[in-house]
Design an enzyme around this catalytic site. Structure first.
Site, mmCIF file in Angstrom:
data_model
loop_
_atom_site.group_PDB
_atom_site.id
_atom_site.type_symbol
_atom_site.label_atom_id
_atom_site.label_comp_id
_atom_site.label_asym_id
_atom_site.label_seq_id
_atom_site.Cartn_x
_atom_site.Cartn_y
_atom_site.Cartn_z
ATOM 1 N N ASP A 284 19.693 6.807 -10.954
ATOM 2 C CA ASP A 284 18.747 5.843 -11.654
ATOM 3 C C ASP A 284 18.366 4.582 -11.029
ATOM 4 O O ASP A 284 19.191 3.925 -10.247
ATOM 5 C CB ASP A 284 19.215 5.583 -13.086
ATOM 6 C CG ASP A 284 18.121 4.713 -13.964
ATOM 7 O OD1 ASP A 284 17.009 5.248 -14.233
ATOM 8 O OD2 ASP A 284 18.375 3.534 -14.260
ATOM 9 N N GLU A 326 15.368 8.781 -8.442
ATOM 10 C CA GLU A 326 14.611 8.353 -9.445
ATOM 11 C C GLU A 326 14.020 7.101 -8.789
ATOM 12 O O GLU A 326 14.530 6.082 -8.964
ATOM 13 C CB GLU A 326 15.152 8.329 -10.855
ATOM 14 C CG GLU A 326 14.041 7.804 -11.840
ATOM 15 C CD GLU A 326 14.033 6.407 -12.159
ATOM 16 O OE1 GLU A 326 13.098 6.164 -13.090
ATOM 17 O OE2 GLU A 326 14.751 5.612 -11.664
#
Length: 632
Positions: A284, A326
Site C-alpha cells: 500500500d 499500489e
C-alpha cells in the site's frame, strides 16, 4: 556497533553466522538461497543504511529474522514455495481471475468467506483479495488502512487461526489469498506508536516526530496535501505539542524507514502473514515510504531500494510470495515499481481511469493511446486490471498524452468529475465526489460500477457499459479483478451518510453489503443481476479457454477510423484474438478494408459462432467482440 564494510565478504559472514544461529545445520535450502541473495541484499543495505554505525548488525538481524521465518514456515507452504519456484510464471496464466471484497460487508466473518468458496469457484476465481482485516481503531479507520496490529484480526471478523484455516481452504480450491500490507504507516494506536510517543528509546525513532514546526514547515514546502478535509499539510500535532508525520489521515502515522529497525520489524510482519498462507501482499502507498527534505517525498529512489530489499528477504523466508504495487501516481512512475525484483504485480490505474474517461466522452482515443504506448511490462510481471476498486477514481492520465490529442488536462478532469457525480447535463452516472479541495478544484469519484455506468439511472446502455468495461479488463493482459457485487450489478449504498464513522468518507457509497437477493437472482436472466452474471460468466469462460489472453503474450494495437472504437490484438504463438469495443452511443460498421489483414472466416469465442468478415463488422453501441482471427 559496526558499519557495513566496503568488503561485502566481511559482512556476509556475519549474516551467515546469524542464520546458522537460528537454523543450525537444518536449513540447506535456506542456505542455498542465502548464498544467492546476500550480495544483492548487502548492496541495498549499503545504499540505505551505509552511513549508520550499526549497519552490519542491522543486516545480520534481518537475516536472522528471515531464518526464523523460514524455520517457522508450515510444511505445506514450503511445498507451495517449491512448486512456485519451479513455475515462476504461474500468475501469468489466462485462467487467473481475481475477486476483492471486505470480509464483513461480503460475508460477515472469515468463516462466512469460507462458506462462499463454492461460489468463488463457480465464478472462476483463482485470486481472492480480502480488504484490510487487521485490528484497527474504532470508528473511522480509513476502511481498515489504519493498522493497530498486523498479527491480530479485527475481533468481529475472527482470529488469525481462522485466517490461516481460510487460506488453506482457498489454496485447496485453487485460489490464492491476497492481503493488503499497509507499510507506509500504522495507526496511532499501534503498540509501536504508543511506545514512540511515550519516549521508549527502542521505538522513538520508528516514526518522524519533531519538537516544533521548524522541520515540518520545511518539509511542507515541497510535499503535497493528500486529505485536506482531515488536516492541512503532512503533519499533525500530538497532545504534548510535538508534531508527527501523517501523510494521510491524522490517525495514520508514517513509519521512518531511515531506521533499519523499522525495516526489520516490518519484514517480520510480512513473514508472519506469509506463514498464515498469504500468497500476495498488496504493498500500500508504495510511493510515500521514504522522506527526504526538499523533495515531494514521493517515488524517491530509496522507495525502490526498500521494495527490492523486502523482496529479497521474502525470497529467503517465503519464496512463493508476490508483491503487488499500489502506486496511484503519474503513469511514468507507476511503471517504475514493476519488475521481477520489486513488485511482480501492479494495479493498472491508468487503464481503469481511461476506461471511465472513454465511456463519459464516447471517445476511446486516450484509452487507445495508453494501450498502444503504456501497456507493455517487463517479462515475469503482470498488471492487475480492474474496472473499479474499494478506492476512489482519480484521473491519473498523463497531461502530455492528452495534449497530443488536443485535450487540456485540467478542465478535462473537472468535466469528468462533474460528469460522474451528476453535475453534467445528460450524464448517465450517479457517483459521489470524494475529497473535493475547494482551493484547487481537485476531486475524485466514488460509486459502484453499476451506478457509475448508468444502471442506477435507468440508462438503456448501463448494462452494456458494465460488460464492456469488464471485457476490457479481462482481455488486455494481466489478472482481471472484479469488485465482488459488481458482477450482479449492486448499486450505491447511500446509507453511509447516516453512519458517523463513515459519513465523512463518500467511498463507503461503493462498499455495499452483499446483496443476497441479487446473488439469488444471478441465474434469472429476467433480472439485471441475472443478465450481468450470465454475460460475465460467458466472458470469463472464453478467457479461461483462450491462451492468447495469458499475461505474457503481447498486446498489439488495432486501429479503426472510429474514435469511439478501441481495438487491439492478443497474439499467441500460432493464434490471434482481435478485441474491439465501442464506447459510443451508436452502432458503427467496421469496413472490410479495415479487416482485410485477416482471413474472412473468424470465430466469436464468447458465443462460439462463426463470423464472416467480408462484409465488415457491425459493432453496436457499447458493444464488444472477441474474435479469433487468422492473418490473410
Amino acid at each position: 556497533m559496526t558499519r557495513l564494510s566496503p568488503d561485502p565478504s566481511v559482512d556476509l559472514e556475519a549474516a551467515r553466522a546469524a542464520a546458522r544461529a537460528v537454523l543450525g545445520d537444518a536449513g540447506p535450502a535456506f542456505d542455498e538461497r542465502l548464498t544467492a541473495t546476500l550480495p544483492e541484499l548487502h548492496g541495498l543495505f549499503a545504499q540505505l543504511y551505509g552511513d549508520r554505525d550499526d549497519g552490519r548488525e542491522a543486516l545480520a538481524e534481518v537475516i536472522a529474522a528471515a531464518a526464523a521465518g523460514w524455520r517457522d514456515r508450515p510444511t505445506d507452504l514450503k511445498q507451495l514455495d517449491a512448486q512456485r519456484m519451479a513455475d515462476p510464471d504461474w500468475f501469468l496464466s489466462e485462467r487467473m481471475l481475481g475477486g476483492v471484497c471486505y470480509v464483513d460487508r461480503y460475508a460477515g466473518t472469515l468463516a462466512g468467506i469460507r462458506a462462499q468458496i463454492p461460489y468463488f469457484q463457480e465464478l472462476g476465481l483463482t485470486y481472492l483479495h480480502l480488504m484490510p482485516l487487521f485490528d484497527s481503531p474504532e470508528g473511522n479507520n480509513d476502511g481498515g488502512y489504519a493498522v493497530s496490529s498486523y498479527r491480530k484480526v479485527d475481533p468481529p471478523l475472527g482470529t488469525m487461526a481462522d485466517l490461516a484455516a481460510l487460506s488453506a481452504d482457498l489454496r485447496a480450491a485453487g485460489i490464492s489469498l491476497v492481503l493488503d500490507f499497509i507499510f507506509n504507516h500504522t495507526s496511532n494506536e499501534h503498540e509501536w506508536a504508543r511506545k514512540a510517543v511515550a519516549g521508549d528509546p527502542d521505538y522513538e525513532d520508528f516514526y518522524l516526530i519533531f519538537p516544533d514546526r521548524t522541520m515540518p514547515d520545511r518539509y511542507e514546502e515541497t510535499v503535497r496535501e493528500i486529505f485536506p478535509d482531515d488536516h492541512p499539510g503532512a503533519f499533525v500535532q500530538l497532545p504534548d505539542g510535538r508534531w508527527i508525520w501523517a501523510t494521510f489521515y491524522h490517525f495514520q502515522w508514517d513509519l521512518n524507514y531511515a531506521n533499519p529497525r523499522v525495516f526489520r520489524a516490518m519484514a517480520q510482519e510480512m513473514m508472519f502473514l506469509a506463514n498464515q498462507g498469504v500468497e500476495v501482499l498488496r504493498m500500500d502507498a508504495v510511493a510515500f515510504i521514504w522522506k527526504r527534505l526538499g523533495t515531494p517525498c514521493e517515488s524517491l529512489p530509496e522507495a525502490h531500494l526498500l521494495l527490492r530489499a523486502f523482496n529479497l528477504v521474502l525470497r529467503l523466508a517465503a519464496p512463493s510470495v508476490l508483491f503487488k504495487s499500489e502506486a496511484i501516481v503519474h503513469p511514468d512512475e507507476v511503471i517504475t515499481y514493476i519488475s521481477p525484483g520489486e513488485c511482480q504485480l501492479s494495479y493498472n490505474p491508468l487503464q481503469m481511469a481511461l476506461g471511465w474517461e472513454a465511456l463519459a466522452t464516447r471517445d476511446a482515443r486516450l484509452l487507445q493511446k495508453a494501450l498502444d504506448e503504456r501497456h507493455a511490462l517487463p517479462p515475469g510481471t503482470s498488471w492487475v486490471n480492474y474496472v473499479r476498486s474499494h478506492d476512489d477514481i482519480g484521473w491519473t492520465f498523463a497531461d502530455e498524452d492528452a495534449a497530443e490529442l488536443g485535450i487540456d488536462g485540467y478542465p478535462h478532469r473537472r468535466f469528468l468529475n462533474d460528469f460522474y457525480v451528476g453535475r453534467f447535463e445528460g450524464t448517465f452516472s450517479r457517483g459521489e465526489p470524494f475529497q473535493e479541495n475547494p482551493k484547487t478544484g481537485d476531486a475524485r469519484v466514488a460509486g459502484t460500477t453499476a451506478s457509475l455506468a448508468g444502471i442506477e439511472a435507468g440508462d438503456p446502455g448501463g448494462e452494456d457499459r458494465v460488460i464492456l468495461a469488464h471485457a476490457l479488463a479481462l482481455s488486455t493482459g494481466g489478472i482481471p479483478l472484479i469488485y465482488l457485487g459488481d458482477e450482479v450489478g449492486q448499486l450505491n449504498d447511500y446509507g453511509y451518510r447516516d453512519d458517523p464513522a463513515h459519513a465523512d468518507d463518500s467511498r463507503w457509497v461503493h462498499r455495499p453489503h452483499r446483496d443476497a437477493r441479487a446473488y439469488a437472482a444471478r441465474h434469472d436472466e429476467s433480472t439485471v443481476a441475472g443478465r450481468l452474471s450470465a454475460r460475465l460468466h460467458a466472458l470469463i469462460r472464453a478467457r479461461q479457454n483462450s491462451p492468447e489472453f495469458a499475461a505474457g503474450n503481447p498486446l498489439l494495437p488495432f486501429h479503426t477510423p472510429f474514435p469511439q472504437v478501441v481495438g487491439f490484438q492478443r497474439v499467441a504463438a500460432d493464434s490471434t484474438i482481435l478485441v474491439l469495443g465501442n464506447v459510443g452511443d451508436s452502432t458503427v460498421l467496421i469496413e472490410p478494408i479495415t479487416l482485410s489483414g485477416f482471413r474472412p472466416d473468424a470465430t466469436d469465442i464468447v458465443s462460439h459462432s462463426p463470423v464472416v468478415l467480408t462484409g465488415g463488422l457491425m459493432l453496436p453501441a457499447h458493444g464488444v467482440v472477441w474474435l479469433r482471427v487468422r492473418p490473410a
